[in-house]
Design an enzyme around this catalytic site. Structure first.
Site, PDB file in Angstrom:
ATOM      1  N   MET A  34       0.844  -1.196   0.000  1.00 26.86           N
ATOM      2  CA  MET A  34       0.000   0.000   0.000  1.00 26.86           C
ATOM      3  C   MET A  34       0.883   1.250   0.000  1.00 26.86           C
ATOM      4  O   MET A  34       0.413   2.343   0.323  1.00 26.86           O
ATOM      5  CB  MET A  34      -0.915  -0.002   1.226  1.00 26.86           C
ATOM      6  CG  MET A  34      -1.879  -1.186   1.216  1.00 26.86           C
ATOM      7  SD  MET A  34      -3.391  -0.855   2.119  1.00 26.86           S
ATOM      8  CE  MET A  34      -2.757  -0.495   3.740  1.00 26.86           C
ATOM      9  N   GLY A  35       2.146   1.089  -0.348  1.00 25.57           N
ATOM     10  CA  GLY A  35       3.032   2.249  -0.451  1.00 25.57           C
ATOM     11  C   GLY A  35       3.566   2.707   0.894  1.00 25.57           C
ATOM     12  O   GLY A  35       3.492   1.979   1.878  1.00 25.57           O
ATOM     13  N   GLY A  40      11.284  -2.873   5.142  1.00 28.46           N
ATOM     14  CA  GLY A  40      10.535  -4.131   5.137  1.00 28.46           C
ATOM     15  C   GLY A  40      10.065  -4.451   3.725  1.00 28.46           C
ATOM     16  O   GLY A  40      10.284  -5.557   3.197  1.00 28.46           O
ATOM     17  N   HIS A  41       9.457  -3.458   3.078  1.00 26.67           N
ATOM     18  CA  HIS A  41       9.033  -3.648   1.686  1.00 26.67           C
ATOM     19  C   HIS A  41      10.257  -3.914   0.800  1.00 26.67           C
ATOM     20  O   HIS A  41      10.225  -4.751  -0.103  1.00 26.67           O
ATOM     21  CB  HIS A  41       8.316  -2.398   1.164  1.00 26.67           C
ATOM     22  CG  HIS A  41       7.077  -2.021   1.915  1.00 26.67           C
ATOM     23  ND1 HIS A  41       7.007  -0.932   2.743  1.00 26.67           N
ATOM     24  CD2 HIS A  41       5.838  -2.592   1.944  1.00 26.67           C
ATOM     25  CE1 HIS A  41       5.782  -0.835   3.253  1.00 26.67           C
ATOM     26  NE2 HIS A  41       5.055  -1.836   2.793  1.00 26.67           N
ATOM     27  N   GLN A  65     -10.311  -2.646   2.545  1.00 24.48           N
ATOM     28  CA  GLN A  65      -9.781  -3.301   3.739  1.00 24.48           C
ATOM     29  C   GLN A  65      -9.719  -2.353   4.937  1.00 24.48           C
ATOM     30  O   GLN A  65      -9.208  -2.721   5.993  1.00 24.48           O
ATOM     31  CB  GLN A  65      -8.411  -3.944   3.465  1.00 24.48           C
ATOM     32  CG  GLN A  65      -7.289  -2.969   3.197  1.00 24.48           C
ATOM     33  CD  GLN A  65      -6.026  -3.681   2.728  1.00 24.48           C
ATOM     34  OE1 GLN A  65      -5.982  -4.230   1.632  1.00 24.48           O
ATOM     35  NE2 GLN A  65      -5.009  -3.707   3.576  1.00 24.48           N
ATOM     36  N   ASP A 152       2.679  -9.331   8.921  1.00 22.29           N
ATOM     37  CA  ASP A 152       1.222  -9.502   8.879  1.00 22.29           C
ATOM     38  C   ASP A 152       0.936 -10.999   8.811  1.00 22.29           C
ATOM     39  O   ASP A 152       0.504 -11.516   7.773  1.00 22.29           O
ATOM     40  CB  ASP A 152       0.652  -8.761   7.666  1.00 22.29           C
ATOM     41  CG  ASP A 152       0.954  -7.276   7.725  1.00 22.29           C
ATOM     42  OD1 ASP A 152       0.159  -6.525   8.282  1.00 22.29           O
ATOM     43  OD2 ASP A 152       2.028  -6.865   7.224  1.00 22.29           O
ATOM     44  N   GLN A 155      -2.548 -12.175   7.822  1.00 23.36           N
ATOM     45  CA  GLN A 155      -2.793 -11.899   6.390  1.00 23.36           C
ATOM     46  C   GLN A 155      -2.152 -12.987   5.532  1.00 23.36           C
ATOM     47  O   GLN A 155      -2.750 -13.493   4.574  1.00 23.36           O
ATOM     48  CB  GLN A 155      -2.223 -10.531   6.047  1.00 23.36           C
ATOM     49  CG  GLN A 155      -2.133 -10.242   4.564  1.00 23.36           C
ATOM     50  CD  GLN A 155      -1.724  -8.804   4.298  1.00 23.36           C
ATOM     51  OE1 GLN A 155      -2.531  -7.909   4.411  1.00 23.36           O
ATOM     52  NE2 GLN A 155      -0.473  -8.586   3.942  1.00 23.36           N
ATOM     53  N   VAL A 178      11.289  -7.277   9.170  1.00 21.53           N
ATOM     54  CA  VAL A 178      12.429  -6.359   9.233  1.00 21.53           C
ATOM     55  C   VAL A 178      12.137  -5.333  10.328  1.00 21.53           C
ATOM     56  O   VAL A 178      11.042  -4.768  10.378  1.00 21.53           O
ATOM     57  CB  VAL A 178      12.661  -5.663   7.873  1.00 21.53           C
ATOM     58  CG1 VAL A 178      13.831  -4.688   7.965  1.00 21.53           C
ATOM     59  CG2 VAL A 178      12.894  -6.699   6.784  1.00 21.53           C
ATOM     60  N   ARG A 189       2.796   2.705   9.284  1.00 20.03           N
ATOM     61  CA  ARG A 189       2.051   3.456  10.311  1.00 20.03           C
ATOM     62  C   ARG A 189       2.969   4.024  11.398  1.00 20.03           C
ATOM     63  O   ARG A 189       2.523   4.848  12.190  1.00 20.03           O
ATOM     64  CB  ARG A 189       0.962   2.587  10.931  1.00 20.03           C
ATOM     65  CG  ARG A 189      -0.158   2.296   9.941  1.00 20.03           C
ATOM     66  CD  ARG A 189      -1.362   1.631  10.588  1.00 20.03           C
ATOM     67  NE  ARG A 189      -2.522   1.671   9.718  1.00 20.03           N
ATOM     68  CZ  ARG A 189      -2.923   0.674   8.924  1.00 20.03           C
ATOM     69  NH1 ARG A 189      -2.231  -0.454   8.882  1.00 20.03           N
ATOM     70  NH2 ARG A 189      -3.988   0.807   8.160  1.00 20.03           N
TER      71      ARG A 189
HETATM   72  P1  AMP Z   1       1.634  -2.919   3.483  1.00 23.10           P
HETATM   73  O1  AMP Z   1       2.152  -1.886   2.527  1.00 23.10           O
HETATM   74  O2  AMP Z   1       1.683  -2.497   4.903  1.00 23.10           O
HETATM   75  O3  AMP Z   1       0.299  -3.475   3.052  1.00 23.10           O
HETATM   76  O4  AMP Z   1       2.637  -4.141   3.395  1.00 23.10           O
HETATM   77  C1  AMP Z   1       2.959  -4.738   2.162  1.00 23.10           C
HETATM   78  C2  AMP Z   1       3.740  -6.001   2.424  1.00 23.10           C
HETATM   79  O5  AMP Z   1       4.933  -5.676   3.133  1.00 23.10           O
HETATM   80  C3  AMP Z   1       2.978  -7.011   3.300  1.00 23.10           C
HETATM   81  O6  AMP Z   1       3.212  -8.307   2.791  1.00 23.10           O
HETATM   82  C4  AMP Z   1       3.602  -6.817   4.644  1.00 23.10           C
HETATM   83  O7  AMP Z   1       3.545  -7.964   5.455  1.00 23.10           O
HETATM   84  C5  AMP Z   1       5.046  -6.497   4.268  1.00 23.10           C
HETATM   85  N1  AMP Z   1       5.720  -5.797   5.355  1.00 23.10           N
HETATM   86  C6  AMP Z   1       5.307  -4.661   5.982  1.00 23.10           C
HETATM   87  N2  AMP Z   1       6.154  -4.344   6.988  1.00 23.10           N
HETATM   88  C7  AMP Z   1       7.113  -5.303   7.001  1.00 23.10           C
HETATM   89  C8  AMP Z   1       8.268  -5.554   7.808  1.00 23.10           C
HETATM   90  N3  AMP Z   1       8.608  -4.750   8.807  1.00 23.10           N
HETATM   91  N4  AMP Z   1       9.027  -6.635   7.538  1.00 23.10           N
HETATM   92  C9  AMP Z   1       8.676  -7.482   6.523  1.00 23.10           C
HETATM   93  N5  AMP Z   1       7.608  -7.300   5.724  1.00 23.10           N
HETATM   94  C10 AMP Z   1       6.832  -6.232   5.959  1.00 23.10           C
END
Ligand code: AMP
Length: 282
Positions: A34-35, A40-41, A65, A152, A155, A178, A189
């Site tokens: 979601m940007g 982590g991304h 969602q 997540d 998820q 991460v 967030r």
């Molecule tokens: P989001 O943009 O928050 O929907 O996350 C997109 C993807 O990045 C999802 O598969 C998350 O689980 C993953 N993600 C978000 N934060 C982390 C993190 N700290 N470490 C690993 N993956 C992450």
């Protein structure tokens, strides 16, 4: 790197790639996001880059969602910085549609087991929105591999069920969490947190780490987190070998989880040692 906003164009390109011969390697990897991208991304993208000929990062703040009282309108959208990071990491396509739903959209993907409880309990309809948009992203990008973070964890379980139950031809690749240097799991967030809130939020990873070696990890976590001021516990639960928790710090909701380390082997080891010592003494 190409930036594609049209779902039709995205699907045409993906179907063209799908017909290519690329030897043993996967053709297409998808990283759905979601940007407001962070390390982590970036880790998901790096792993995708290593394993596929074509890497697509989708960037879509999926309205279905979010609950009516959630942070859809204020969710961060730093598109230029996100595009620059994707370019640096060698992404082939940044798929950034303005909208993925017809005005009279009426088809939903509802997973009915892994979605129950935890985030599914506190955020009614959340996983229906996630499962629907991810299934649609799979149809539009035709991935052989799709990368999801263990951050997540629920998820990930929901998506694995959807893929299995609907026989979708994609392999889900989980990626470890991460964290920042101090242990806080990276999250889009985290940007909402004031410095004081961020300090308080550190209790989440620290107490999880202490809890996972306890005989009753969820109860231990609950007891200790509820003693801290400025934090509200949403849930804590041991599921699938991980201790999962969600808390609120001010207006911000944060989730995290760690693998459970059963204390049983340590106890056994101690007993064995004691046994050795008492035999020696005898
Ligand atoms: P989001 O943009 O928050 O929907 O996350 C997109 C993807 O990045 C999802 O598969 C998350 O689980 C993953 N993600 C978000 N934060 C982390 C993190 N700290 N470490 C690993 N993956 C992450």
């Amino acid at each position: 790197m190409r930036r594609i906003t049209s779902p039709d164009l995205m699907q045409q390109l993906a179907l063209r790639w799908k017909r290519e011969k690329v030897g043993q390697r996967a053709r297409i990897a998808l990283v759905p996001t979601m940007g407001a991208l962070h390390e982590g991304h970036a880790e998901l993208i790096r792993q995708a880059r290593k394993q596929a000929a074509h890497v697509i990062v989708s960037l879509y703040v999926n309205p279905t969602q979010f609950g009516p009282k959630e942070d859809l309108s204020r969710y961060p959208r730093p598109l230029d910085a996100d595009a620059a990071l994707c370019r640096r990491l060698g992404v082939d396509v940044l798929f950034n549609p303005a909208n993925l739903y017809a005005p009279d959209h009426s088809t939903w993907v509802t997973e009915e087991a892994a979605s129950l409880g935890r985030c599914g309990g506190s955020r009614p309809g959340h996983f229906r929105g996630v499962a629907t948009v991810v299934t649609k992203l799979f149809a539009l990008t035709q991935p052989d591999l799709a990368f999801f973070g263990l951050k997540d964890a629920q998820q990930l379980s929901v998506i694995e069920r959807v893929v299995r139950d609907l026989a979708l031809p994609v392999r889900i690749v989980p990626v470890e969490i991460v964290r920042d240097r101090d242990g806080l799991a990276l999250s889009s967030r985290n940007r909402y947190l004031t410095p004081a809130e961020r300090n308080r939020a550190l209790a989440l990873p620290l107490l999880l780490q202490a809890a996972v070696v306890q005989p009753a990890p969820a109860a231990w976590f609950r007891t200790h987190i509820t003693r801290l001021p400025g934090l509200t516990l949403d849930y804590v639960e041991a599921v699938d070998g991980r201790l999962c928790a969600a808390i609120r710090v001010g207006k911000t909701r944060l989730i995290d989880n760690l693998p459970l380390l059963s204390p049983a082997p340590r106890k056994r080891a101690k007993r064995v040692k004691q046994g050795v010592r008492s035999r020696r003494l005898a």
